[in-house]
Design a protein around this motif. Sequence first.
Motif, PDB file in Angstrom:
ATOM      1  N   ARG A   1       0.919  -1.196   0.170  1.00  0.00           N
ATOM      2  CA  ARG A   1       0.085   0.082  -0.230  1.00  0.00           C
ATOM      3  C   ARG A   1       0.912   1.223  -0.059  1.00  0.00           C
ATOM      4  O   ARG A   1       0.659   2.208  -0.664  1.00  0.00           O
ATOM      5  CB  ARG A   1      -1.023   0.054   1.185  1.00  0.00           C
ATOM      6  N   LEU A   2       1.990   1.199   0.781  1.00  0.00           N
ATOM      7  CA  LEU A   2       2.924   2.267   0.602  1.00  0.00           C
ATOM      8  C   LEU A   2       3.725   2.585  -0.556  1.00  0.00           C
ATOM      9  O   LEU A   2       3.839   3.664  -1.025  1.00  0.00           O
ATOM     10  CB  LEU A   2       3.831   2.164   2.090  1.00  0.00           C
ATOM     11  N   GLU A   3       4.110   1.375  -1.048  1.00  0.00           N
ATOM     12  CA  GLU A   3       4.637   1.399  -2.172  1.00  0.00           C
ATOM     13  C   GLU A   3       3.745   1.939  -3.351  1.00  0.00           C
ATOM     14  O   GLU A   3       4.014   3.023  -4.069  1.00  0.00           O
ATOM     15  CB  GLU A   3       5.199   0.078  -2.702  1.00  0.00           C
ATOM     16  N   LEU A   4       2.338   1.752  -3.298  1.00  0.00           N
ATOM     17  CA  LEU A   4       1.552   2.250  -4.226  1.00  0.00           C
ATOM     18  C   LEU A   4       1.349   3.595  -3.980  1.00  0.00           C
ATOM     19  O   LEU A   4       1.347   4.376  -5.186  1.00  0.00           O
ATOM     20  CB  LEU A   4       0.300   1.454  -4.226  1.00  0.00           C
ATOM     21  N   PHE A   5       1.283   4.183  -3.014  1.00  0.00           N
ATOM     22  CA  PHE A   5       1.076   5.622  -2.559  1.00  0.00           C
ATOM     23  C   PHE A   5       2.424   6.360  -3.238  1.00  0.00           C
ATOM     24  O   PHE A   5       2.139   7.451  -3.749  1.00  0.00           O
ATOM     25  CB  PHE A   5       0.886   5.759  -1.299  1.00  0.00           C
ATOM     26  N   GLN A   6       3.634   5.727  -3.096  1.00  0.00           N
ATOM     27  CA  GLN A   6       4.591   6.512  -3.429  1.00  0.00           C
ATOM     28  C   GLN A   6       4.887   6.596  -5.006  1.00  0.00           C
ATOM     29  O   GLN A   6       5.185   7.492  -5.781  1.00  0.00           O
ATOM     30  CB  GLN A   6       6.003   5.783  -3.080  1.00  0.00           C
ATOM     31  N   ILE A   7       4.259   5.414  -5.682  1.00  0.00           N
ATOM     32  CA  ILE A   7       4.333   5.346  -7.205  1.00  0.00           C
ATOM     33  C   ILE A   7       3.502   6.494  -7.568  1.00  0.00           C
ATOM     34  O   ILE A   7       3.795   6.918  -8.637  1.00  0.00           O
ATOM     35  CB  ILE A   7       4.015   3.939  -7.699  1.00  0.00           C
ATOM     36  N   VAL A   8       2.214   6.430  -7.150  1.00  0.00           N
ATOM     37  CA  VAL A   8       1.136   7.378  -7.401  1.00  0.00           C
ATOM     38  C   VAL A   8       1.577   8.648  -7.325  1.00  0.00           C
ATOM     39  O   VAL A   8       1.065   9.575  -8.420  1.00  0.00           O
ATOM     40  CB  VAL A   8      -0.181   6.916  -6.797  1.00  0.00           C
ATOM     41  N   THR A   9       1.920   8.945  -6.277  1.00  0.00           N
ATOM     42  CA  THR A   9       2.602  10.340  -5.926  1.00  0.00           C
ATOM     43  C   THR A   9       3.673  10.948  -7.013  1.00  0.00           C
ATOM     44  O   THR A   9       3.684  11.998  -7.680  1.00  0.00           O
ATOM     45  CB  THR A   9       3.156  10.303  -4.645  1.00  0.00           C
ATOM     46  N   ILE A  10       4.402  10.051  -7.560  1.00  0.00           N
ATOM     47  CA  ILE A  10       5.587  10.457  -8.435  1.00  0.00           C
ATOM     48  C   ILE A  10       5.180  10.135  -9.991  1.00  0.00           C
ATOM     49  O   ILE A  10       5.268  11.019 -10.754  1.00  0.00           O
ATOM     50  CB  ILE A  10       6.729   9.512  -8.322  1.00  0.00           C
ATOM     51  N   LYS A  11       4.460   9.127 -10.302  1.00  0.00           N
ATOM     52  CA  LYS A  11       4.355   8.890 -11.678  1.00  0.00           C
ATOM     53  C   LYS A  11       2.836   9.070 -12.082  1.00  0.00           C
ATOM     54  O   LYS A  11       2.465   8.787 -13.246  1.00  0.00           O
ATOM     55  CB  LYS A  11       4.733   7.365 -12.006  1.00  0.00           C
ATOM     56  N   GLY A  12       2.004   9.132 -10.950  1.00  0.00           N
ATOM     57  CA  GLY A  12       0.475   9.144 -11.331  1.00  0.00           C
ATOM     58  C   GLY A  12      -0.216   7.816 -11.381  1.00  0.00           C
ATOM     59  O   GLY A  12       0.310   6.834 -11.426  1.00  0.00           O
ATOM     60  N   LEU A  13      -1.685   8.134 -11.263  1.00  0.00           N
ATOM     61  CA  LEU A  13      -2.539   6.962 -10.948  1.00  0.00           C
ATOM     62  C   LEU A  13      -2.566   6.027 -12.089  1.00  0.00           C
ATOM     63  O   LEU A  13      -2.547   4.847 -12.030  1.00  0.00           O
ATOM     64  CB  LEU A  13      -4.082   7.553 -10.549  1.00  0.00           C
ATOM     65  N   ASN A  14      -2.594   6.546 -13.250  1.00  0.00           N
ATOM     66  CA  ASN A  14      -2.618   5.698 -14.276  1.00  0.00           C
ATOM     67  C   ASN A  14      -1.353   5.103 -14.955  1.00  0.00           C
ATOM     68  O   ASN A  14      -1.446   4.553 -16.087  1.00  0.00           O
ATOM     69  CB  ASN A  14      -3.564   6.317 -15.419  1.00  0.00           C
ATOM     70  N   SER A  15      -0.170   5.423 -14.395  1.00  0.00           N
ATOM     71  CA  SER A  15       0.911   4.800 -15.109  1.00  0.00           C
ATOM     72  C   SER A  15       1.101   3.262 -14.815  1.00  0.00           C
ATOM     73  O   SER A  15       0.281   2.635 -14.121  1.00  0.00           O
ATOM     74  CB  SER A  15       2.109   5.273 -14.178  1.00  0.00           C
ATOM     75  N   PRO A  16       1.673   2.726 -15.920  1.00  0.00           N
ATOM     76  CA  PRO A  16       1.715   1.151 -15.599  1.00  0.00           C
ATOM     77  C   PRO A  16       2.123   0.506 -14.564  1.00  0.00           C
ATOM     78  O   PRO A  16       1.929  -0.254 -14.150  1.00  0.00           O
ATOM     79  CB  PRO A  16       2.690   0.920 -17.061  1.00  0.00           C
TER      80      PRO A  16
END
Length: 63
Positions: A14-29
């Motif tokens: 969950r934390l990893e997803l939060f970090q990815i979304v913050t940097i790359k956006g919700l729709n990034s692969p």
Amino acid sequence: MHKDDLLDAIEKKRLELFQIVTIKGLNSPLAVKCSQELDLLLNDYDRKYVHSATPLYRKQLPN
């Protein structure tokens, strides 16, 4: 995987997803892939520890 280990894995993902979304956006692969991995962990938890438990409020129906 034991319950505590599974809960730890869920929280880390969950934390990893939060970090990815913050940097790359919700729709990034990468976000989509991570979200799917989190879904698998949550489904595993649900299958093992939620649906297998007998609810305390369940009453026995008369025959």
